[in-house]
Design a protein around this motif. Structure first.
Motif, PDB file in Angstrom:
ATOM      1  N   ASP A  53     -25.052  16.749   2.790  1.00 38.22           N
ATOM      2  CA  ASP A  53     -24.451  15.846   1.812  1.00 38.22           C
ATOM      3  C   ASP A  53     -24.573  16.435   0.423  1.00 38.22           C
ATOM      4  O   ASP A  53     -25.456  17.251   0.154  1.00 38.22           O
ATOM      5  N   GLY A  54     -23.672  16.038  -0.425  1.00 42.41           N
ATOM      6  CA  GLY A  54     -23.702  16.453  -1.818  1.00 42.41           C
ATOM      7  C   GLY A  54     -23.166  15.334  -2.669  1.00 42.41           C
ATOM      8  O   GLY A  54     -22.485  14.445  -2.172  1.00 42.41           O
ATOM      9  N   GLN A  55     -23.492  15.376  -3.944  1.00 39.16           N
ATOM     10  CA  GLN A  55     -23.165  14.259  -4.836  1.00 39.16           C
ATOM     11  C   GLN A  55     -22.127  14.630  -5.889  1.00 39.16           C
ATOM     12  O   GLN A  55     -22.071  14.008  -6.947  1.00 39.16           O
ATOM     13  N   SER A  56     -21.327  15.671  -5.587  1.00 40.88           N
ATOM     14  CA  SER A  56     -20.218  15.975  -6.497  1.00 40.88           C
ATOM     15  C   SER A  56     -19.047  16.468  -5.676  1.00 40.88           C
ATOM     16  O   SER A  56     -19.216  16.896  -4.532  1.00 40.88           O
ATOM     17  N   ALA A  57     -17.866  16.385  -6.255  1.00 42.33           N
ATOM     18  CA  ALA A  57     -16.655  16.680  -5.486  1.00 42.33           C
ATOM     19  C   ALA A  57     -16.487  18.170  -5.220  1.00 42.33           C
ATOM     20  O   ALA A  57     -15.835  18.553  -4.256  1.00 42.33           O
ATOM     21  N   SER A  64     -12.937  21.064   0.854  1.00 40.54           N
ATOM     22  CA  SER A  64     -14.136  20.313   0.488  1.00 40.54           C
ATOM     23  C   SER A  64     -14.831  19.853   1.745  1.00 40.54           C
ATOM     24  O   SER A  64     -14.178  19.378   2.673  1.00 40.54           O
ATOM     25  N   TRP A  66     -16.794  17.361   1.757  1.00 35.12           N
ATOM     26  CA  TRP A  66     -17.072  15.936   1.626  1.00 35.12           C
ATOM     27  C   TRP A  66     -15.796  15.136   1.776  1.00 35.12           C
ATOM     28  O   TRP A  66     -14.778  15.423   1.176  1.00 35.12           O
ATOM     29  N   PHE A  67     -15.872  14.140   2.559  1.00 33.73           N
ATOM     30  CA  PHE A  67     -14.793  13.159   2.619  1.00 33.73           C
ATOM     31  C   PHE A  67     -15.465  11.830   2.877  1.00 33.73           C
ATOM     32  O   PHE A  67     -15.753  11.086   1.951  1.00 33.73           O
ATOM     33  N   LEU A  68     -15.812  11.534   4.120  1.00 34.69           N
ATOM     34  CA  LEU A  68     -16.554  10.310   4.393  1.00 34.69           C
ATOM     35  C   LEU A  68     -18.009  10.472   3.970  1.00 34.69           C
ATOM     36  O   LEU A  68     -18.573  11.566   4.026  1.00 34.69           O
ATOM     37  N   GLU A  69     -18.614   9.358   3.584  1.00 37.23           N
ATOM     38  CA  GLU A  69     -20.035   9.350   3.221  1.00 37.23           C
ATOM     39  C   GLU A  69     -20.836   9.322   4.533  1.00 37.23           C
ATOM     40  O   GLU A  69     -20.491   8.585   5.462  1.00 37.23           O
ATOM     41  N   PRO A  70     -21.903  10.122   4.653  1.00 37.88           N
ATOM     42  CA  PRO A  70     -22.559  10.300   5.954  1.00 37.88           C
ATOM     43  C   PRO A  70     -23.139   9.033   6.596  1.00 37.88           C
ATOM     44  O   PRO A  70     -23.015   8.860   7.811  1.00 37.88           O
ATOM     45  N   PHE A  94     -31.573  10.576  -6.178  1.00 32.21           N
ATOM     46  CA  PHE A  94     -30.577   9.632  -6.690  1.00 32.21           C
ATOM     47  C   PHE A  94     -30.650   8.224  -6.119  1.00 32.21           C
ATOM     48  O   PHE A  94     -30.199   7.279  -6.747  1.00 32.21           O
ATOM     49  N   ARG A 129     -25.195  14.545 -13.076  1.00 33.78           N
ATOM     50  CA  ARG A 129     -24.342  13.879 -14.063  1.00 33.78           C
ATOM     51  C   ARG A 129     -23.410  12.841 -13.428  1.00 33.78           C
ATOM     52  O   ARG A 129     -22.646  12.180 -14.122  1.00 33.78           O
ATOM     53  N   ASN A 130     -23.451  12.707 -12.116  1.00 37.29           N
ATOM     54  CA  ASN A 130     -22.779  11.563 -11.483  1.00 37.29           C
ATOM     55  C   ASN A 130     -23.718  10.382 -11.306  1.00 37.29           C
ATOM     56  O   ASN A 130     -23.279   9.290 -10.936  1.00 37.29           O
ATOM     57  N   HIS A 131     -25.004  10.608 -11.587  1.00 32.92           N
ATOM     58  CA  HIS A 131     -25.996   9.552 -11.347  1.00 32.92           C
ATOM     59  C   HIS A 131     -26.872   9.299 -12.563  1.00 32.92           C
ATOM     60  O   HIS A 131     -28.055   8.975 -12.425  1.00 32.92           O
TER      61      HIS A 131
ATOM     62  N   PHE B  98     -21.874   5.477  -8.749  1.00 28.50           N
ATOM     63  CA  PHE B  98     -21.371   6.542  -7.879  1.00 28.50           C
ATOM     64  C   PHE B  98     -21.675   6.238  -6.412  1.00 28.50           C
ATOM     65  O   PHE B  98     -20.809   6.378  -5.553  1.00 28.50           O
ATOM     66  N   HIS B  99     -22.911   5.820  -6.111  1.00 25.60           N
ATOM     67  CA  HIS B  99     -23.243   5.435  -4.736  1.00 25.60           C
ATOM     68  C   HIS B  99     -22.356   4.282  -4.266  1.00 25.60           C
ATOM     69  O   HIS B  99     -21.826   4.309  -3.156  1.00 25.60           O
ATOM     70  N   ARG B 102     -18.773   5.276  -3.726  1.00 25.09           N
ATOM     71  CA  ARG B 102     -18.624   6.182  -2.595  1.00 25.09           C
ATOM     72  C   ARG B 102     -18.791   5.473  -1.261  1.00 25.09           C
ATOM     73  O   ARG B 102     -17.997   5.666  -0.330  1.00 25.09           O
ATOM     74  N   SER B 106     -15.767   5.093   1.295  1.00 29.11           N
ATOM     75  CA  SER B 106     -15.899   5.678   2.626  1.00 29.11           C
ATOM     76  C   SER B 106     -15.594   4.626   3.696  1.00 29.11           C
ATOM     77  O   SER B 106     -14.858   4.891   4.660  1.00 29.11           O
ATOM     78  N   VAL B 191     -21.580   8.856 -15.866  1.00 31.78           N
ATOM     79  CA  VAL B 191     -20.950   9.252 -14.599  1.00 31.78           C
ATOM     80  C   VAL B 191     -19.804  10.201 -14.913  1.00 31.78           C
ATOM     81  O   VAL B 191     -18.758   9.786 -15.420  1.00 31.78           O
ATOM     82  N   ASP B 192     -19.968  11.463 -14.602  1.00 30.11           N
ATOM     83  CA  ASP B 192     -18.904  12.429 -14.888  1.00 30.11           C
ATOM     84  C   ASP B 192     -17.719  12.305 -13.922  1.00 30.11           C
ATOM     85  O   ASP B 192     -16.577  12.416 -14.323  1.00 30.11           O
ATOM     86  N   LEU B 195     -15.086  11.319  -8.003  1.00 29.41           N
ATOM     87  CA  LEU B 195     -15.778  10.908  -6.785  1.00 29.41           C
ATOM     88  C   LEU B 195     -15.644  12.021  -5.739  1.00 29.41           C
ATOM     89  O   LEU B 195     -14.705  12.812  -5.795  1.00 29.41           O
ATOM     90  N   ASN B 196     -16.575  12.092  -4.807  1.00 25.76           N
ATOM     91  CA  ASN B 196     -16.438  13.066  -3.711  1.00 25.76           C
ATOM     92  C   ASN B 196     -15.854  12.421  -2.441  1.00 25.76           C
ATOM     93  O   ASN B 196     -16.059  12.924  -1.340  1.00 25.76           O
ATOM     94  N   PRO B 198     -11.914  11.028  -1.429  1.00 21.47           N
ATOM     95  CA  PRO B 198     -10.547  10.817  -1.930  1.00 21.47           C
ATOM     96  C   PRO B 198     -10.200   9.338  -2.072  1.00 21.47           C
ATOM     97  O   PRO B 198     -10.873   8.470  -1.508  1.00 21.47           O
TER      98      PRO B 198
END
Lengths: 428, 428
Positions: A53-57, A64, A66-70, A94, A129-131, B98-99, B102, B106, B191-192, B195-196, B198
């Motif tokens: 998992d990662g927290q940026s696009a 990418s 990332w698409f669905l959140e795990p 986070f 910077r997203n959190h 962000f959480h 996301r 998702s 929050v930059d 989103l990760n 779509p």
């Protein structure tokens, strides 16, 4: 017995995989894609599927992962499978411990005790910077925080005793003496508890960790119940394996802590065919962008390098002034594999510093067995270069060979991830 | 057409429901229980199922509405259903935007566009103290934070344009010009983005809110796309309904914002039988604990009150010095229903200040129709006193009556929650 996880990652671990005409890229937002992957892994009797998992696009132009959140994806996947474990990465930097403990505990209930938590501290400023952080906290602070985070999560899982739920219609729903606050008040977290989810079926969902740095190894040795490792070849795997096993012992732990290096495989009925599969993916890489990235890694101007010629000579590690981790991997690939430029780009684009095995089921089983029998690995975290083809190949061709050798289960013995990994259920 | 949600809550909204010999209490940790409830609601063509949420364990001795975490449960439930919407409460006080953005996005992908987000700010210090706060932030601060939280979440959902994903194997996975950072830097959040995940299938998953206070109503008027309300009777419902519709208009919004009060129903083929169902649940309440709680609400010594006699006279609202919200509800119940003490305990134990309707399908449909046709409600958030029986009764008996009257759909017209609620899909 060997342990095997399927490490899920977009269309596969090769960066060019999504560009293949038959790739699964259009299905990355479709939960049925992930359900089928889990079903394939379950058909192969694998221990678990594993979500990074990662927290940026990231760079969305070039594909990418990332698409669905795990966690949400795994809840659905648990309902499409019966036995296979489901491991999700959750960052300790986070989430709050209460959210993490609760989400993972809930998944453990939903899946009937099949969940693992891969603890990471995250790495990149773009994620921070997203959190709400201006920049990522320092490495040492992240690990101190991770340590306390794990501590609080374990206490929350322990806040309900296993027999707390009584459902006594004339008396208590739960025995209030067996549901207690944790009153955690530490350097980073204040968490009163108890959790609002009863004790997970596994007691504690299984703790995975991937410690590479000194602090990471220490955390892994003290906390992890299974470890995801990075090892380019057997000697590197042995160094890591022995170091971690020693640290686990020094931490006073008597449990086995399975170590599972990442493994990229290209398998086919002949070695030539396997190499052709690898070449086919390598040729999908966008050349200019890949050479530009190689130029950044090596601090060379690579733009005019001949793709199908051997890699030109590079300065030694000592003479190199940039980041040394990736550069040393590049030097080792060149030294041991004598790749062409295109092959080097492909190796870096699929698994990077992880081990790559190319060949027939027998050849791959031989190598895996060598790692397994020589303190290199207790199992592997499979990183198929393309999905679903790469895991279908592995399950249909390599797993039967491992089973024939008595190295891998032919049927699940238990129902929980702890059962699969041979880990005891923690007492409450 | 009327809108109907099923509000899920443990074994039902009556606090005694779990004590019934046939209650579902042993199944509260079993995801199949929730899947079946969603399937029952879908059989009745309801708009959605709705999960409340809380961040503390509460009084575990006397039954608990919390077991599974809603987002993970809903992911599984979405795979056991095809059409029905799935609404989860997510607190703006404890998650990062962000959480939240996301997880909900998702789920919207996993469910094919059937997700709603019920924005709450949470209320209790015991919840705050599970997430790092010494005490709950002040009401005004929570609402300022919620406003900015919603703003950041909407921006994150908008950070991917609807046509950003190109899957162009010779070019871009996603068009980088159509995936942009949001660079949110406000009073509460940095929050930059982007989103990760779509853009969700619905554009924005549907925003629910339940604004009761002045600040809550303002937030609802500016932001909510549908509203969950509390109204004891039709005049109270009309007051709220007209106030919110006026505020929505004054906020310059031209969209309809369906208002759905909570509704507790006891339904059977005769009124006597319906009342017997209610009495059966009321008799399951532990008497001493319930009288003690009533004593706290009313600041009276209730321990010797006769259970099957009318409630003794109570001081007027003006003469009462404790918290007035619950007390005024108690006065209204006594005034309008002349309950016995046991009946009062039962009313407070099932839905509290929400409307309760007891009777035949025709009688209940009559009352619902009156609310619906007289600016009391655009629909209802069904709060069955016991589950699954209460929603089965409603779906099998009341829904057909509403359908006969042309008040409720006989088939889903669309596939998303927006379709069910008649809400437009936001442009990117």
């Amino acid at each position: 017995m060997m342990h095997l996880n399927l490490f899920l990652f977009g269309c596969g671990h090769h960066k060019g995989a999504w560009r293949h005409p038959n790739s699964s890229v259009e299905q990355l937002g479709d939960i049925r894609y992930y359900e089928r992957l889990a079903q394939t892994a379950e058909r192969g009797k694998l221990d678990a599927v594993f979500f990074a998992d990662g927290q940026s696009a990231g760079n969305v132009s070039d594909g990418s992962p990332w698409f669905l959140e795990p966690l949400t994806a795994m809840a659905a996947m648990s309902r499409a499978t019966d036995r296979i474990g489901l491991i999700s990465t959750v960052s300790s930097t986070f989430y709050t411990p209460f959210h993490a403990a609760r989400l993972v505990a809930s998944l453990d209930h939903i899946s009937g005790g099949r969940v693992g938590w891969n603890v990471v501290t995250s790495m990149f400023d773009v994620e921070a910077r997203n959190h709400g952080y201006e920049a990522m906290p320092k490495h040492t602070d992240r690990y101190r925080r991770a340590d306390e985070f794990v501590d609080a999560v374990l206490k929350l899982w322990d806040s309900w005793q296993a027999d707390a739920l009584t459902f006594d219609r004339q008396g208590h729903y739960a025995d209030p003496d067996k549901v207690q606050p944790i009153n955690h008040d530490g350097e980073f977290f204040l968490v009163d508890g108890p959790l609002n989810v009863p004790r997970p079926p596994q007691g504690h969902p299984v703790l995975f960790q991937a410690g590479a740095s000194e602090q990471g190894r220490e955390l892994a040795a003290r906390r992890a119940e299974a470890i995801y490792a990075v090892a380019y070849d057997l000697p590197a795997a042995q160094d890591y394996y022995r170091d971690i096993k020693r640290r686990v012992q020094e931490a006073g732990r008597t449990t086995s802590v399975p170590i599972m290096p990442g493994l990229v495989t290209y398998v086919a009925s002949t070695e030539d065919e396997a190499r052709a599969k690898q070449r086919e993916l390598d040729e999908l890489l966008p050349v200019a962008a890949s050479l530009r990235q190689l130029g950044q890694y090596t601090e060379q101007d690579c733009m005019n390098w001949e793709l199908d010629e051997p890699v030109p000579g590079l300065p030694s590690l000592d003479a190199f002034n940039g980041p040394k981790g990736r550069y040393s991997t590049i030097l080792r690939i060149i030294e041991t594999e004598q790749p062409t430029v295109r092959q080097l780009l492909g190796r870096l684009a699929a698994g990077g510093g992880h081990c790559t095995m190319v060949g027939t089921p027998e050849q791959i089983a031989d190598k895996m067995e060598r790692w397994f029998r020589n303190e290199g690995a207790d199992g592997f975290n499979l990183m198929p270069p393309s999905l679903p083809a790469g895991i279908e190949d592995f399950v249909d061709q390599v797993v039967p060979e491992l089973q024939r050798r008595g190295l891998f289960r032919t049927e699940y013995r238990g129902t929980t991830l702890r059962d699969h990994l041979g880990l005891a259920r923690p007492e409450s």
